[in-house]
Enzyme design. Structure first.
Site, PDB file in Angstrom:
ATOM      1  N   CYS A  13      -2.653  -5.739  -5.718  1.00 35.89           N
ATOM      2  CA  CYS A  13      -3.543  -4.913  -6.537  1.00 35.89           C
ATOM      3  C   CYS A  13      -2.718  -4.298  -7.658  1.00 35.89           C
ATOM      4  O   CYS A  13      -1.640  -4.816  -7.997  1.00 35.89           O
ATOM      5  CB  CYS A  13      -4.275  -3.877  -5.685  1.00 35.89           C
ATOM      6  N   ASN A  16      -0.544  -0.879  -5.545  1.00 36.73           N
ATOM      7  CA  ASN A  16      -0.048  -1.121  -4.176  1.00 36.73           C
ATOM      8  C   ASN A  16      -0.059   0.155  -3.329  1.00 36.73           C
ATOM      9  O   ASN A  16       0.792   0.336  -2.451  1.00 36.73           O
ATOM     10  CB  ASN A  16       1.350  -1.769  -4.180  1.00 36.73           C
ATOM     11  N   CYS A  18      -3.585   1.679  -2.763  1.00 39.23           N
ATOM     12  CA  CYS A  18      -4.970   1.819  -2.262  1.00 39.23           C
ATOM     13  C   CYS A  18      -5.478   0.540  -1.604  1.00 39.23           C
ATOM     14  O   CYS A  18      -5.648   0.488  -0.381  1.00 39.23           O
ATOM     15  CB  CYS A  18      -5.915   2.215  -3.397  1.00 39.23           C
ATOM     16  N   ARG A  19      -5.748  -0.491  -2.395  1.00 42.83           N
ATOM     17  CA  ARG A  19      -6.444  -1.668  -1.874  1.00 42.83           C
ATOM     18  C   ARG A  19      -5.543  -2.638  -1.116  1.00 42.83           C
ATOM     19  O   ARG A  19      -5.872  -3.058   0.007  1.00 42.83           O
ATOM     20  CB  ARG A  19      -7.151  -2.409  -3.013  1.00 42.83           C
ATOM     21  N   SER A  20      -4.433  -3.044  -1.724  1.00 46.29           N
ATOM     22  CA  SER A  20      -3.649  -4.108  -1.075  1.00 46.29           C
ATOM     23  C   SER A  20      -2.954  -3.654   0.214  1.00 46.29           C
ATOM     24  O   SER A  20      -2.861  -4.465   1.153  1.00 46.29           O
ATOM     25  CB  SER A  20      -2.674  -4.777  -2.050  1.00 46.29           C
ATOM     26  N   ASP A 129     -11.435  -0.987  -7.924  1.00 52.02           N
ATOM     27  CA  ASP A 129     -10.338  -0.021  -7.845  1.00 52.02           C
ATOM     28  C   ASP A 129     -10.901   1.359  -7.493  1.00 52.02           C
ATOM     29  O   ASP A 129     -11.675   1.930  -8.262  1.00 52.02           O
ATOM     30  CB  ASP A 129      -9.647   0.017  -9.211  1.00 52.02           C
TER      31      ASP A 129
HETATM   32  P1  4NP Z   1      -4.650   0.174  -6.178  1.00 49.30           P
HETATM   33  O1  4NP Z   1      -5.231   1.518  -6.869  1.00 49.30           O
HETATM   34  O2  4NP Z   1      -4.380  -0.785  -7.301  1.00 49.30           O
HETATM   35  O3  4NP Z   1      -5.748  -0.274  -5.299  1.00 49.30           O
HETATM   36  O4  4NP Z   1      -3.390   0.593  -5.447  1.00 49.30           O
HETATM   37  C1  4NP Z   1      -4.572   2.177  -7.905  1.00 49.30           C
HETATM   38  C2  4NP Z   1      -3.535   3.013  -7.619  1.00 49.30           C
HETATM   39  C3  4NP Z   1      -2.904   3.696  -8.656  1.00 49.30           C
HETATM   40  C4  4NP Z   1      -3.335   3.523  -9.954  1.00 49.30           C
HETATM   41  C5  4NP Z   1      -4.390   2.675 -10.235  1.00 49.30           C
HETATM   42  C6  4NP Z   1      -5.001   1.991  -9.193  1.00 49.30           C
HETATM   43  N1  4NP Z   1      -2.720   4.259 -10.991  1.00 49.30           N
HETATM   44  O5  4NP Z   1      -3.203   4.156 -12.142  1.00 49.30           O
HETATM   45  O6  4NP Z   1      -1.741   4.962 -10.765  1.00 49.30           O
END
Ligand code: 4NP
Length: 173
Positions: A13, A16, A18-20, A129
């Site tokens: 993702c 790294n 939240c989702r993955s 996201d």
């Molecule tokens: P992820 O979510 O891609 O599912 O881990 C996010 C985590 C952090 C950010 C964006 C999406 N960020 O902009 O910091």
């Protein structure tokens, strides 16, 4: 000693956190339920480096914990060039993750890159996201990842029971 995994999957993702990491934990549980514990190596990574070294987002930890899955030992890392050699499948959570993966893949070598829900469920949809949203977004992300992980595990169980005959390309699984 545990047998060497027969294949490897990297969930990818943006951050790294939240989702993955959630996909890694949920997929591990689904694989175990389908008799594949130890047979498929799992990891996750982000295309961005803002959170390198951080544990998963507390909202992902909470939704995983509610379903009996512990993802607290994970630490965020950024996608590396090596990942394209190390993993049989690289599954992006959304279309922008897939585009970043394809851009980072060695030229002509992106056949192992897929959109997670497309690969697992035949649905070309994003896992959205949830980072800037509320806790309910994480519940929806969990349910989507859980459904896809179960389908992925069933697909891989069938595949690992009857591998393709030799000579057939395996890179796209
Ligand atoms: P992820 O979510 O891609 O599912 O881990 C996010 C985590 C952090 C950010 C964006 C999406 N960020 O902009 O910091």
């Amino acid at each position: 000693m545990a047998a060497k995994p027969e294949m490897s999957i990297l969930f990818v993702c943006l951050g790294n956190i939240c989702r993955s990491p959630l996909a890694e934990g949920v997929a591990a549980a689904a694989l175990a339920r389908n008799g594949l514990a130890g047979r498929v190596a799992l990891d996750s990574a982000g295309t961005g480096g803002w959170h390198v070294g951080s544990p998963p987002d507390p909202r992902s930890v909470a939704v995983a914990t509610r379903h009996g899955i512990d993802i607290t030992a994970q630490a965020a890392r950024r996608l590396t060039a090596d990942d394209f050699e190390r993993f049989d499948l690289l599954l992006g959570m959304d279309a922008s993750n897939v585009a970043a993966l394809r851009a980072a893949a060695p030229p002509g070598d992106d056949a192992r890159v897929h959109l997670f829900l497309d690969y697992a469920l035949g649905r070309p949809h994003d896992v959205p996201d949830p980072y800037f949203g509320g806790a309910d977004g994480f519940g929806a992300v969990y349910r989507t990842i859980q459904e896809a992980s179960e389908a992925l595990a069933v697909r891989l169980a069938a595949r690992l029971e009857s591998p393709p005959s030799s000579g057939q390309a395996s890179s796209t699984m």
